[in-house]
Write a protein that holds these residues in place. Sequence first.
Motif, PDB file in Angstrom:
ATOM      1  N   GLY A   8       7.007  47.819  -8.725  1.00  0.00           N
ATOM      2  CA  GLY A   8       6.459  47.969  -9.793  1.00  0.00           C
ATOM      3  C   GLY A   8       4.853  48.126  -9.864  1.00  0.00           C
ATOM      4  N   GLY A   9       4.446  48.063  -8.816  1.00  0.00           N
ATOM      5  CA  GLY A   9       2.992  48.316  -8.825  1.00  0.00           C
ATOM      6  C   GLY A   9       2.380  49.885  -8.778  1.00  0.00           C
ATOM      7  N   GLY A  10       1.346  49.915  -8.863  1.00  0.00           N
ATOM      8  CA  GLY A  10       0.594  51.467  -9.073  1.00  0.00           C
ATOM      9  C   GLY A  10      -0.638  51.344  -9.650  1.00  0.00           C
ATOM     10  N   LEU A  11      -0.961  52.739 -10.006  1.00  0.00           N
ATOM     11  CA  LEU A  11      -2.304  52.865 -10.449  1.00  0.00           C
ATOM     12  C   LEU A  11      -2.521  53.110 -11.991  1.00  0.00           C
ATOM     13  CD1 LEU A  11      -5.242  53.864 -10.152  1.00  0.00           C
ATOM     14  CD2 LEU A  11      -4.608  56.226  -9.602  1.00  0.00           C
ATOM     15  N   VAL A  12      -3.121  52.545 -12.744  1.00  0.00           N
ATOM     16  CA  VAL A  12      -3.139  52.508 -14.213  1.00  0.00           C
ATOM     17  C   VAL A  12      -4.566  52.568 -14.588  1.00  0.00           C
ATOM     18  CG1 VAL A  12      -3.239  50.161 -14.493  1.00  0.00           C
ATOM     19  CG2 VAL A  12      -2.103  51.702 -16.252  1.00  0.00           C
ATOM     20  N   GLN A  13      -4.893  53.293 -15.912  1.00  0.00           N
ATOM     21  CA  GLN A  13      -6.252  53.046 -16.413  1.00  0.00           C
ATOM     22  C   GLN A  13      -6.547  51.821 -17.062  1.00  0.00           C
ATOM     23  OE1 GLN A  13      -6.498  56.617 -18.692  1.00  0.00           O
ATOM     24  NE2 GLN A  13      -7.562  57.770 -17.157  1.00  0.00           N
ATOM     25  N   ALA A  14      -7.724  51.514 -17.293  1.00  0.00           N
ATOM     26  CA  ALA A  14      -8.081  50.357 -17.975  1.00  0.00           C
ATOM     27  C   ALA A  14      -7.444  50.308 -19.377  1.00  0.00           C
ATOM     28  CB  ALA A  14      -9.708  50.074 -18.009  1.00  0.00           C
ATOM     29  N   PRO A  41      -9.498  42.619  -2.442  1.00  0.00           N
ATOM     30  CA  PRO A  41     -10.191  42.461  -1.273  1.00  0.00           C
ATOM     31  C   PRO A  41     -11.334  41.762  -1.036  1.00  0.00           C
ATOM     32  CG  PRO A  41      -9.604  45.032  -2.124  1.00  0.00           C
ATOM     33  CD  PRO A  41      -9.217  43.790  -3.203  1.00  0.00           C
ATOM     34  N   GLY A  42     -11.495  41.003   0.046  1.00  0.00           N
ATOM     35  CA  GLY A  42     -12.523  40.071   0.162  1.00  0.00           C
ATOM     36  C   GLY A  42     -12.357  38.691  -0.648  1.00  0.00           C
ATOM     37  N   LYS A  43     -11.480  38.352  -1.278  1.00  0.00           N
ATOM     38  CA  LYS A  43     -11.378  37.293  -2.084  1.00  0.00           C
ATOM     39  C   LYS A  43     -10.253  36.507  -1.520  1.00  0.00           C
ATOM     40  CE  LYS A  43     -13.672  38.854  -6.275  1.00  0.00           C
ATOM     41  NZ  LYS A  43     -13.487  39.052  -7.719  1.00  0.00           N
ATOM     42  N   ASN A  84      -0.385  43.764 -19.753  1.00  0.00           N
ATOM     43  CA  ASN A  84      -1.109  44.376 -20.739  1.00  0.00           C
ATOM     44  C   ASN A  84      -2.564  44.360 -20.772  1.00  0.00           C
ATOM     45  OD1 ASN A  84       1.679  45.091 -21.689  1.00  0.00           O
ATOM     46  ND2 ASN A  84       1.578  43.372 -23.045  1.00  0.00           N
ATOM     47  N   SER A  85      -3.121  45.360 -21.310  1.00  0.00           N
ATOM     48  CA  SER A  85      -4.627  45.222 -21.499  1.00  0.00           C
ATOM     49  C   SER A  85      -5.394  45.271 -19.797  1.00  0.00           C
ATOM     50  CB  SER A  85      -5.194  44.271 -22.333  1.00  0.00           C
ATOM     51  OG  SER A  85      -4.437  44.436 -23.783  1.00  0.00           O
ATOM     52  N   LEU A  86      -5.049  45.744 -19.247  1.00  0.00           N
ATOM     53  CA  LEU A  86      -5.282  45.746 -17.772  1.00  0.00           C
ATOM     54  C   LEU A  86      -6.650  46.072 -17.812  1.00  0.00           C
ATOM     55  CD1 LEU A  86      -2.160  47.016 -15.827  1.00  0.00           C
ATOM     56  CD2 LEU A  86      -3.392  44.791 -15.583  1.00  0.00           C
ATOM     57  N   LYS A  87      -7.237  45.378 -16.701  1.00  0.00           N
ATOM     58  CA  LYS A  87      -8.838  45.589 -16.556  1.00  0.00           C
ATOM     59  C   LYS A  87      -9.114  45.770 -14.981  1.00  0.00           C
ATOM     60  CE  LYS A  87      -9.965  41.817 -19.867  1.00  0.00           C
ATOM     61  NZ  LYS A  87     -10.589  40.398 -20.028  1.00  0.00           N
ATOM     62  N   PRO A  88     -10.058  46.581 -14.736  1.00  0.00           N
ATOM     63  CA  PRO A  88     -10.686  46.776 -13.286  1.00  0.00           C
ATOM     64  C   PRO A  88     -10.365  45.455 -12.516  1.00  0.00           C
ATOM     65  CG  PRO A  88     -11.989  47.998 -14.749  1.00  0.00           C
ATOM     66  CD  PRO A  88     -11.168  47.032 -15.673  1.00  0.00           C
ATOM     67  N   GLU A  89     -11.066  44.419 -13.141  1.00  0.00           N
ATOM     68  CA  GLU A  89     -10.897  43.141 -12.037  1.00  0.00           C
ATOM     69  C   GLU A  89      -9.376  42.544 -11.722  1.00  0.00           C
ATOM     70  OE1 GLU A  89     -12.899  43.702 -15.154  1.00  0.00           O
ATOM     71  OE2 GLU A  89     -12.817  41.995 -16.303  1.00  0.00           O
ATOM     72  N   ASP A  90      -8.401  43.132 -12.576  1.00  0.00           N
ATOM     73  CA  ASP A  90      -7.001  42.962 -12.234  1.00  0.00           C
ATOM     74  C   ASP A  90      -6.418  43.487 -10.959  1.00  0.00           C
ATOM     75  OD1 ASP A  90      -6.350  42.870 -15.735  1.00  0.00           O
ATOM     76  OD2 ASP A  90      -6.445  41.153 -14.305  1.00  0.00           O
ATOM     77  N   THR A  91      -7.468  44.546 -10.434  1.00  0.00           N
ATOM     78  CA  THR A  91      -7.062  45.212  -9.157  1.00  0.00           C
ATOM     79  C   THR A  91      -6.832  44.127  -8.091  1.00  0.00           C
ATOM     80  OG1 THR A  91      -7.886  47.194  -9.775  1.00  0.00           O
ATOM     81  CG2 THR A  91      -7.762  46.985  -7.441  1.00  0.00           C
ATOM     82  N   ALA A  92      -5.524  44.245  -7.600  1.00  0.00           N
ATOM     83  CA  ALA A  92      -5.317  43.263  -6.358  1.00  0.00           C
ATOM     84  C   ALA A  92      -3.878  43.662  -5.729  1.00  0.00           C
ATOM     85  CB  ALA A  92      -5.366  41.787  -6.932  1.00  0.00           C
ATOM     86  N   SER A  93      -3.665  42.953  -4.607  1.00  0.00           N
ATOM     87  CA  SER A  93      -2.230  42.931  -4.184  1.00  0.00           C
ATOM     88  C   SER A  93      -1.602  41.580  -4.912  1.00  0.00           C
ATOM     89  CB  SER A  93      -2.100  42.757  -2.764  1.00  0.00           C
ATOM     90  OG  SER A  93      -2.791  43.866  -2.013  1.00  0.00           O
ATOM     91  N   TYR A  94      -0.508  42.012  -5.535  1.00  0.00           N
ATOM     92  CA  TYR A  94       0.192  41.026  -6.162  1.00  0.00           C
ATOM     93  C   TYR A  94       1.403  40.332  -5.445  1.00  0.00           C
ATOM     94  CZ  TYR A  94      -2.614  41.489 -10.376  1.00  0.00           C
ATOM     95  OH  TYR A  94      -3.647  41.857 -11.405  1.00  0.00           O
ATOM     96  N   TYR A  95       1.613  39.108  -5.249  1.00  0.00           N
ATOM     97  CA  TYR A  95       2.566  38.851  -4.393  1.00  0.00           C
ATOM     98  C   TYR A  95       3.780  37.686  -5.264  1.00  0.00           C
ATOM     99  CZ  TYR A  95      -0.331  39.996  -0.378  1.00  0.00           C
ATOM    100  OH  TYR A  95      -1.181  40.938   0.340  1.00  0.00           O
ATOM    101  N   VAL A 115      -1.695  46.772  -7.150  1.00  0.00           N
ATOM    102  CA  VAL A 115      -1.944  46.909  -8.581  1.00  0.00           C
ATOM    103  C   VAL A 115      -3.500  47.787  -8.633  1.00  0.00           C
ATOM    104  CG1 VAL A 115      -2.432  46.182 -10.991  1.00  0.00           C
ATOM    105  CG2 VAL A 115      -0.364  45.540  -9.667  1.00  0.00           C
ATOM    106  N   THR A 116      -3.633  48.616  -9.113  1.00  0.00           N
ATOM    107  CA  THR A 116      -5.117  49.195  -9.103  1.00  0.00           C
ATOM    108  C   THR A 116      -5.461  49.458 -10.537  1.00  0.00           C
ATOM    109  OG1 THR A 116      -4.825  50.068  -6.687  1.00  0.00           O
ATOM    110  CG2 THR A 116      -6.841  50.975  -7.989  1.00  0.00           C
ATOM    111  N   VAL A 117      -6.476  49.293 -11.067  1.00  0.00           N
ATOM    112  CA  VAL A 117      -6.646  49.536 -12.414  1.00  0.00           C
ATOM    113  C   VAL A 117      -8.078  50.320 -12.517  1.00  0.00           C
ATOM    114  CG1 VAL A 117      -7.264  48.475 -14.940  1.00  0.00           C
ATOM    115  CG2 VAL A 117      -5.624  47.344 -13.341  1.00  0.00           C
ATOM    116  N   SER A 118      -8.188  51.496 -12.749  1.00  0.00           N
ATOM    117  CA  SER A 118      -9.359  52.427 -12.648  1.00  0.00           C
ATOM    118  C   SER A 118     -10.012  52.178 -14.226  1.00  0.00           C
ATOM    119  CB  SER A 118      -9.053  53.815 -12.449  1.00  0.00           C
ATOM    120  OG  SER A 118      -8.238  54.182 -13.599  1.00  0.00           O
ATOM    121  N   SER A 119     -11.532  52.487 -14.073  1.00  0.00           N
ATOM    122  CA  SER A 119     -12.328  52.108 -15.231  1.00  0.00           C
ATOM    123  C   SER A 119     -12.568  53.354 -15.885  1.00  0.00           C
ATOM    124  CB  SER A 119     -13.628  51.478 -14.997  1.00  0.00           C
ATOM    125  OG  SER A 119     -14.237  52.197 -13.888  1.00  0.00           O
TER     126      SER A 119
END
Length: 119
Positions: A8-14, A41-43, A84-95, A115-119
Motif C-alpha cells: 500500500g505504500g507509494g507517492l502522494v501529494q501533501a 533517511p538518516g533518522k 490522512n492529511s499526509l505531510k512531507p515529514e511523513d515520508t519514510a519506510s513504514y514497517y 511512503v513518499t509525500v511530495s510538497s
Amino acid sequence: QVQLVESGGGLVQAGGSLRLSCAASGRTLSYVYMGWFRQAPGKEREFVATISWSGGDQVYADPVKGRFTISRDNAKNTVYLQMNSLKPEDTASYYCASEPIRTMRPNYWGQGTQVTVSS
C-alpha cells in the motif's frame, strides 16, 4: 515463525491519503499486538501506532494523532494504517511489527513499504 507482509505504500501529494496493509501468518499469539513503525533517511526508526487483538487498546505517536487510524481484521490476519492529511515529514519506510504483548519492542517485522509525500 511469523511472517508480516506490507503493501500500500507509494507517492502522494501533501494533504493526500494512503492506506497501508499488513498481512500476518504464523503463530497467532505472536501477533496479538500489531503496529507500525517508520524510518526516514538518516533518522532512527520510530513508533507510529499499535493495536491490540480486540482493537480496544490503541496507541498513537503524537505526530500522527488525529491524522492516522490503525485498525485490524482478525479474520484476514491483517492490520491497516489509514493515513490522512499526509505531510512531507511523513515520508519514510513504514514497517509492520507484531508482538504477543505491548512492549513497543516488537519481536517480528515486515520488510517495509515506502511512503513518499511530495510538497
